[in-house]
Write a protein that holds these residues in place. Structure first.
Motif, PDB file in Angstrom:
ATOM      1  N   LYS A  39       0.817  -1.221   0.000  1.00 44.84           N
ATOM      2  CA  LYS A  39       0.000   0.000   0.000  1.00 44.84           C
ATOM      3  C   LYS A  39       0.855   1.278   0.000  1.00 44.84           C
ATOM      4  O   LYS A  39       0.387   2.361   0.377  1.00 44.84           O
ATOM      5  N   ALA A  40       2.104   1.155  -0.427  1.00 45.78           N
ATOM      6  CA  ALA A  40       2.978   2.331  -0.500  1.00 45.78           C
ATOM      7  C   ALA A  40       2.432   3.338  -1.500  1.00 45.78           C
ATOM      8  O   ALA A  40       1.793   2.969  -2.500  1.00 45.78           O
ATOM      9  N   ASP A  41       2.668   4.613  -1.238  1.00 47.87           N
ATOM     10  CA  ASP A  41       2.259   5.656  -2.182  1.00 47.87           C
ATOM     11  C   ASP A  41       3.083   5.566  -3.466  1.00 47.87           C
ATOM     12  O   ASP A  41       2.565   5.779  -4.565  1.00 47.87           O
ATOM     13  N   VAL A  42       4.379   5.280  -3.304  1.00 48.48           N
ATOM     14  CA  VAL A  42       5.313   5.282  -4.434  1.00 48.48           C
ATOM     15  C   VAL A  42       6.052   3.952  -4.487  1.00 48.48           C
ATOM     16  O   VAL A  42       6.563   3.478  -3.477  1.00 48.48           O
ATOM     17  N   VAL A  43       6.102   3.376  -5.673  1.00 55.39           N
ATOM     18  CA  VAL A  43       6.941   2.204  -5.912  1.00 55.39           C
ATOM     19  C   VAL A  43       8.198   2.714  -6.621  1.00 55.39           C
ATOM     20  O   VAL A  43       8.148   3.111  -7.786  1.00 55.39           O
ATOM     21  N   GLY A  44       9.300   2.744  -5.885  1.00 59.62           N
ATOM     22  CA  GLY A  44      10.552   3.236  -6.437  1.00 59.62           C
ATOM     23  C   GLY A  44      11.284   2.122  -7.156  1.00 59.62           C
ATOM     24  O   GLY A  44      11.494   1.034  -6.597  1.00 59.62           O
ATOM     25  N   LEU A  45      11.665   2.375  -8.388  1.00 58.27           N
ATOM     26  CA  LEU A  45      12.348   1.368  -9.206  1.00 58.27           C
ATOM     27  C   LEU A  45      13.842   1.671  -9.221  1.00 58.27           C
ATOM     28  O   LEU A  45      14.295   2.623  -9.855  1.00 58.27           O
ATOM     29  N   ALA A  46      14.594   0.856  -8.495  1.00 59.63           N
ATOM     30  CA  ALA A  46      16.047   1.017  -8.419  1.00 59.63           C
ATOM     31  C   ALA A  46      16.702  -0.082  -9.245  1.00 59.63           C
ATOM     32  O   ALA A  46      17.519  -0.861  -8.766  1.00 59.63           O
ATOM     33  N   ASN A  47      16.287  -0.146 -10.512  1.00 58.77           N
ATOM     34  CA  ASN A  47      16.880  -1.081 -11.462  1.00 58.77           C
ATOM     35  C   ASN A  47      17.012  -0.380 -12.812  1.00 58.77           C
ATOM     36  O   ASN A  47      16.507   0.732 -12.994  1.00 58.77           O
ATOM     37  N   PHE A  48      17.656  -1.038 -13.760  1.00 59.95           N
ATOM     38  CA  PHE A  48      18.128  -0.287 -14.921  1.00 59.95           C
ATOM     39  C   PHE A  48      18.049  -1.121 -16.196  1.00 59.95           C
ATOM     40  O   PHE A  48      18.029  -2.353 -16.157  1.00 59.95           O
ATOM     41  N   GLY A  49      18.035  -0.406 -17.327  1.00 61.50           N
ATOM     42  CA  GLY A  49      18.057  -1.077 -18.614  1.00 61.50           C
ATOM     43  C   GLY A  49      16.852  -1.969 -18.829  1.00 61.50           C
ATOM     44  O   GLY A  49      15.710  -1.608 -18.519  1.00 61.50           O
ATOM     45  N   ASN A  50      17.089  -3.174 -19.354  1.00 62.80           N
ATOM     46  CA  ASN A  50      15.998  -4.099 -19.627  1.00 62.80           C
ATOM     47  C   ASN A  50      15.236  -4.483 -18.368  1.00 62.80           C
ATOM     48  O   ASN A  50      14.025  -4.726 -18.411  1.00 62.80           O
TER      49      ASN A  50
END
Length: 401
Positions: free
Chosen positions: A216-227
């Protein structure tokens, strides 16, 4: 002639011959980039093209010597990258101007330190490059985790919400981004309530996305890269994290090449940070037109960082009158960086090239008026605010009086 004078004359002749031989050898620059794996679209051939354009703009020669560009596909394998770096340095390569991906970058960095050779990188995110692993002949050019967190991380926390869940690549680059973003969002009242890690080049993101939704987080932070980033965004959209939904996606490292791969329908509304955008002004558009003619794509900040670093390196060689690593790096720090990538950039003692960063939002399909018209400029963060202050750097070189 005495024996002593004869020996002195002979020694001088040998030194002269050696100097002439060196002067006739090409200046060799190497790029260690992923050309066939997870980062191929964000570095790869685009970074090679950027370096080629910088060399051509310099006239193809420096100090009267031809410039030779080498490239190697490390396939996102750190041991392969380090092995090639060692081979190149041992066989006369003067500088390496990319080692993409943080794991490969840190492995190559250790070799550069051992050999006291020039290494400049634009693709990796790790703050350790200019932190505890810094070296006098190593530079980090386009961005780092701290700059991304201070630009897009803070902005997303302020606009989208304070409670964050991370989907993160489980290696140094992802870990550094999570750490830097956690610190950045805390300054505006944000906090992390969960995290799902995945290996490099993951095949399935469904479990991570379900965990993010359940948090239920407000933001899903994506700490990954490229494909990995592209595939995690696709999975998030498929599982119901929509651009107009309550839960928002925020990528901590997203390139224009990623947006192109996803398409505006999928990527719309996302905040991101780059140090360069092709459609900023007449100068960036003119350069991008030439680049596009070769690549059929617009350049991202890592590819432009390679262009800029090679251009500045060659300028520094001319100013130093030598390819000696120490002398050239001194000139690279002394001379300001002024090109299509950065204005009034400066290479600091810790090896970080500091410059302004920009906050962008991906346009909706209706807002885009022509090909590659993908970004709305939301603001900029000046160099002294985007990057960690030199006084707070963990680099031992920064502590010297």
């Amino acid at each position: 002639m005495s024996f002593r004078h004869h020996c002195a004359a002979a020694a001088a002749a040998l030194l002269c011959t050696a100097a002439q031989a060196q002067g006739s050898q090409p200046v060799r620059i190497g790029l260690i980039v992923d050309q066939s794996s997870v980062y191929s679209a964000v570095t790869g051939k685009g970074s090679i093209t950027g370096a080629q354009m910088a060399i051509e703009e310099h006239g193809g020669k420096v100090l009267g010597r031809t410039i030779e560009l080498l490239n190697f596909d490390h396939q996102s394998k750190a041991d392969s990258a380090a092995s090639k770096a060692r081979e190149w340095y041992d066989n006369g390569v003067d500088a390496i101007h990319e080692a993409s991906g943080s794991a490969a970058a840190l492995a190559v960095l250790n070799v550069a330190k051992e050999k006291n050779k020039v290494l400049v990188m634009s693709g990796p995110a790790s703050d350790r490059i200019t932190g505890d692993m810094c070296a006098p002949t190593v530079a980090h050019w386009a961005y780092n985790s701290h700059a991304l967190a201070n630009t897009v991380g803070k902005a997303a926390a302020e606009r989208f919400g304070k409670n964050w869940f991370f989907i993160a690549a489980d290696y140094s680059g992802g870990q550094d981004v999570v750490k830097a973003t956690t610190q950045a969002i805390a300054t505006v009242g944000g906090k992390v309530i969960g995290e799902a890690k995945h290996p490099l080049n993951a095949s399935d993101f469904s479990s991570a996305v379900v965990q993010a939704q359940s948090s239920k987080a407000d933001v899903v932070g994506l700490a990954n890269f490229g494909n990995d980033l592209v595939n995690s965004i696709k999975a998030a959209r498929e599982f119901g994290i929509k651009p107009d939904g309550k839960q928002k996606l925020a990528s901590l490292l997203m390139y224009i090449t990623d947006v192109h791969s996803l398409g505006l329908k999928t990527a719309q509304g996302m905040l991101l940070s780059e140090a360069f955008y092709w459609d900023m002004n007449d100068e960036t558009r003119a350069f991008a037109k030439k680049y596009f003619a070769r690549m059929n794509a617009m350049p991202n900040m890592s590819q432009m960082g390679v262009y800029s670093s090679v251009k500045h390196y060659l300028k520094a060689i001319e100013a130093a009158g030598t390819t000696d690593a120490g002398a050239v790096m001194a000139k690279m720090r002394e001379l300001p960086v002024n090109d299509v990538f950065a204005k009034n950039g400066k290479l600091r003692t810790d090896g970080m090239m500091v410059h302004d960063m920009y906050l962008f939002q991906v346009k909706t399909p209706a807002e885009s008026k022509y090909p590659w018209d993908y970004y709305k400029v939301m603001g900029s963060v000046p160099a002294d605010k985007a990057f960690v202050p030199l006084s707070e750097s963990s680099c031992p070189l920064a502590k010297k009086p």
